[in-house]
Write a protein that holds these residues in place. Structure first.
Motif, PDB file in Angstrom:
ATOM      1  N   LEU A  43       0.855  -1.179   0.000  1.00 24.45           N
ATOM      2  CA  LEU A  43       0.000   0.000   0.000  1.00 24.45           C
ATOM      3  C   LEU A  43       0.898   1.239   0.000  1.00 24.45           C
ATOM      4  CD1 LEU A  43      -2.899   1.129   0.210  1.00 24.45           C
ATOM      5  CD2 LEU A  43      -2.593   1.135   2.700  1.00 24.45           C
ATOM      6  N   ASP A  44       0.721   2.077  -1.000  1.00 21.84           N
ATOM      7  CA  ASP A  44       1.542   3.287  -1.134  1.00 21.84           C
ATOM      8  C   ASP A  44       0.945   4.396  -0.268  1.00 21.84           C
ATOM      9  OD1 ASP A  44       3.061   5.437  -1.865  1.00 21.84           O
ATOM     10  OD2 ASP A  44       2.469   5.443  -3.978  1.00 21.84           O
ATOM     11  N   MET A  45       1.656   4.736   0.803  1.00 21.29           N
ATOM     12  CA  MET A  45       1.211   5.804   1.698  1.00 21.29           C
ATOM     13  C   MET A  45       2.125   7.024   1.586  1.00 21.29           C
ATOM     14  SD  MET A  45      -1.502   4.828   3.691  1.00 21.29           S
ATOM     15  CE  MET A  45      -1.400   5.221   5.439  1.00 21.29           C
ATOM     16  N   LEU A  46       2.824   7.128   0.447  1.00 22.33           N
ATOM     17  CA  LEU A  46       3.702   8.276   0.207  1.00 22.33           C
ATOM     18  C   LEU A  46       3.301   9.046  -1.049  1.00 22.33           C
ATOM     19  CD1 LEU A  46       6.256   9.770   1.204  1.00 22.33           C
ATOM     20  CD2 LEU A  46       7.581   8.301  -0.331  1.00 22.33           C
ATOM     21  N   GLY A 343       2.604  14.178   9.480  1.00 24.59           N
ATOM     22  CA  GLY A 343       3.942  13.878   9.953  1.00 24.59           C
ATOM     23  C   GLY A 343       3.850  13.364  11.376  1.00 24.59           C
ATOM     24  N   LEU A 344       4.535  12.255  11.644  1.00 23.76           N
ATOM     25  CA  LEU A 344       4.511  11.641  12.968  1.00 23.76           C
ATOM     26  C   LEU A 344       5.922  11.608  13.530  1.00 23.76           C
ATOM     27  CD1 LEU A 344       2.111  10.251  11.238  1.00 23.76           C
ATOM     28  CD2 LEU A 344       2.168   8.491  13.004  1.00 23.76           C
ATOM     29  N   VAL A 365       3.310  -1.870   3.778  1.00 27.79           N
ATOM     30  CA  VAL A 365       2.941  -0.452   3.716  1.00 27.79           C
ATOM     31  C   VAL A 365       4.201   0.365   3.452  1.00 27.79           C
ATOM     32  CG1 VAL A 365       1.993   1.520   4.969  1.00 27.79           C
ATOM     33  CG2 VAL A 365       0.997  -0.750   5.290  1.00 27.79           C
ATOM     34  N   LEU A 366       4.112   1.299   2.500  1.00 28.03           N
ATOM     35  CA  LEU A 366       5.274   2.109   2.134  1.00 28.03           C
ATOM     36  C   LEU A 366       5.091   3.553   2.576  1.00 28.03           C
ATOM     37  CD1 LEU A 366       5.915   0.733  -1.467  1.00 28.03           C
ATOM     38  CD2 LEU A 366       7.104   0.118   0.642  1.00 28.03           C
ATOM     39  N   VAL A 367       5.990   3.999   3.456  1.00 26.75           N
ATOM     40  CA  VAL A 367       6.073   5.398   3.879  1.00 26.75           C
ATOM     41  C   VAL A 367       7.550   5.787   3.793  1.00 26.75           C
ATOM     42  CG1 VAL A 367       4.100   5.151   5.426  1.00 26.75           C
ATOM     43  CG2 VAL A 367       6.426   4.864   6.326  1.00 26.75           C
ATOM     44  N   LYS A 368       7.885   7.023   4.177  1.00 30.42           N
ATOM     45  CA  LYS A 368       9.292   7.434   4.157  1.00 30.42           C
ATOM     46  C   LYS A 368       9.568   8.337   5.344  1.00 30.42           C
ATOM     47  CE  LYS A 368      13.151   6.941   1.794  1.00 30.42           C
ATOM     48  NZ  LYS A 368      14.094   7.476   2.778  1.00 30.42           N
ATOM     49  N   LEU A 377       3.074  10.517   6.115  1.00 29.60           N
ATOM     50  CA  LEU A 377       1.993   9.784   5.467  1.00 29.60           C
ATOM     51  C   LEU A 377       1.336  10.713   4.460  1.00 29.60           C
ATOM     52  CD1 LEU A 377       0.258   8.120   8.572  1.00 29.60           C
ATOM     53  CD2 LEU A 377       2.117   7.207   7.185  1.00 29.60           C
ATOM     54  N   ALA A 378       1.262  10.276   3.219  1.00 29.65           N
ATOM     55  CA  ALA A 378       0.613  11.072   2.172  1.00 29.65           C
ATOM     56  C   ALA A 378       0.067  10.122   1.117  1.00 29.65           C
ATOM     57  CB  ALA A 378       1.602  12.054   1.550  1.00 29.65           C
TER      58      ALA A 378
END
Length: 401
Positions: A43-46, A343-344, A365-368, A377-378
């Motif tokens: 799942l692309d969360m970026l 932003g976390l 899940v993909l974040v950066k 998260l975006a």
């Protein structure tokens, strides 16, 4: 050696190490999901740092690109082409402005905005030649060209790239008093991100953008809003400035303007500002090319309906409610953001931002990460509530480990 390991090893051997990507090799993508070379789905969360607001392989955008590929893809600006006028007209209308100067990348658009502000300062405001000053905010991220890193406060982006371009004053983000004190008769512009994305989705104090607008208006200074990440639906409105009822003198746009299909950026402003240019003073071979205009026109048409802004607002409310609950659990220090953007700050005992990103990757899940302890998260604005909740479940599980 697996296909993934082989591809990563080859990339490490033959490409400059100017990025530190997660150890995944993507082979295909659709909507909010990406599939790697081994067939695993993520799942692309970026969303490509908001370049993919409308998701991967969006059918409308792909069809627009395919249709244009069959006709003409590049003329250079030596000639007119039949998509250019429509693109400029529709984008100007979307922004409530009059003129468009198209480029390709976000950094190019920021450089264009800097040049525009300086030329306006000399020709219209009457600043003495070579004396123009532009005020920027600390912790900014506007790109990585030589001029742009000259006004960065990020040592990683700036170190060893001098000598630096003069003409910039840096003040704290959110501090109107400091901005007022920094202004002189030679100040031509204030350049700001309405929300500082790379810094960790940092939010301005309430009323700050409206205060900047009023201060710049009083002092005959241009307000330039870098909405490359925050604009085009990401925050629940077309532009983040709208949350304070602010219209800047100039928008700097990019990323989602190309729909994740082609690089498209633009500076959008009034005729009195962009009208300072004469032939030969600025340009780009690929800027405003037919393929880019065709895709961007479809992006603009999608935004004109308001459905994506509404989706970002509604899902964003849900996202921030869930993250607010998570922030009370001891693993997250702070949650910031607006719309489908957050932003976390991770409590150090639970891992660095990079480690949390890698653990999420292991769970699909993909974040950066950014700045050590922060993850962003975006997700694409087309993500379903069910998929968003599944992604949040994986985040909860990672932070509970």
């Amino acid at each position: 050696m697996s296909t993934t390991e082989s591809a990563i090893a080859s990339a490490e051997a033959h490409s400059a190490h100017n990025y530190h990507p997660l150890p995944i090799v993507v082979a295909s993508a659709d909507g909010a999901w990406m599939t790697d070379v081994e067939g695993r789905r993520y799942l692309d969360m970026l969303a490509g740092y908001s370049a993919l607001n409308f998701g991967h392989a969006n059918r409308r955008l792909i069809d627009a690109a395919k249709a244009q590929l069959e006709r003409v893809t590049l003329t250079s600006r030596a000639f007119h082409h039949d998509r250019f006028a429509d693109f400029c007209t529709r984008l100007a209308e979307l922004c409530g402005m009059e003129m468009v100067l198209p480029m390709n990348t976000g950094a190019e658009a920021v450089e264009t905005a800097v040049k525009t502000a300086r030329k306006w300062g000399y020709q219209v405001k009457g600043v003495p030649d070579g004396m123009a000053k532009i005020i920027v905010a600390a912790n900014n991220f506007h790109g990585r060209t030589t001029t742009i890193v000259s006004f960065s406060t990020d040592a990683e982006a700036r170190a060893d790239f001098g000598p630096y371009t003069p003409g910039f004053e840096i003040v704290p983000f959110g501090d109107l008093t400091a901005m007022d004190a920094a202004m002189t008769e030679n100040t031509v512009a204030v350049l700001l991100e309405p929300i500082q994305g790379e810094a960790g989705v940092l939010m301005p104090p309430a009323g700050y953008l409206a205060g900047v607008r009023e201060l710049t208006r009083q002092r005959n200074v241009l307000f330039i809003a870098d909405e490359i990440q925050s604009g085009l639906g990401r925050t629940g409105k077309t532009f983040a400035c709208e949350h304070e009822g602010v219209v800047p003198d100039m928008y700097v746009l990019g990323k989602a303007l190309g729909g994740g299909v082609v690089p498209v950026s633009a500076v959008v402003s009034s005729a009195g500002i962009l009208g300072v240019y004469r032939p030969g003073e600025h340009g780009s071979t690929f800027g405003g090319n037919p393929l880019a205009c065709a895709v961007a026109l479809e992006v603009i048409a999608m935004l004109r309906t308001g459905e994506f802004q509404q989706r970002a607002a509604e899902l964003g409310d849900h996202l921030h409610h869930e993250l607010g609950v998570l922030a009370g659990g001891g693993a997250v220090e702070t949650v910031r953001g607006r719309g489908l953007w957050a932003g976390l700050d991770i409590v150090p005992s639970h891992g660095t931002g990079r480690e949390i990103s890698e653990r999420l990757m292991d769970r699909g899940v993909l974040v950066k990460d950014t700045h050590g302890s922060t993850i962003r998260l975006a997700p694409p604005l087309v993500i379903s509530k069910e998929d968003l909740d599944w992604g949040l479940d994986q985040l909860r599980a990672v932070l509970a480990d």
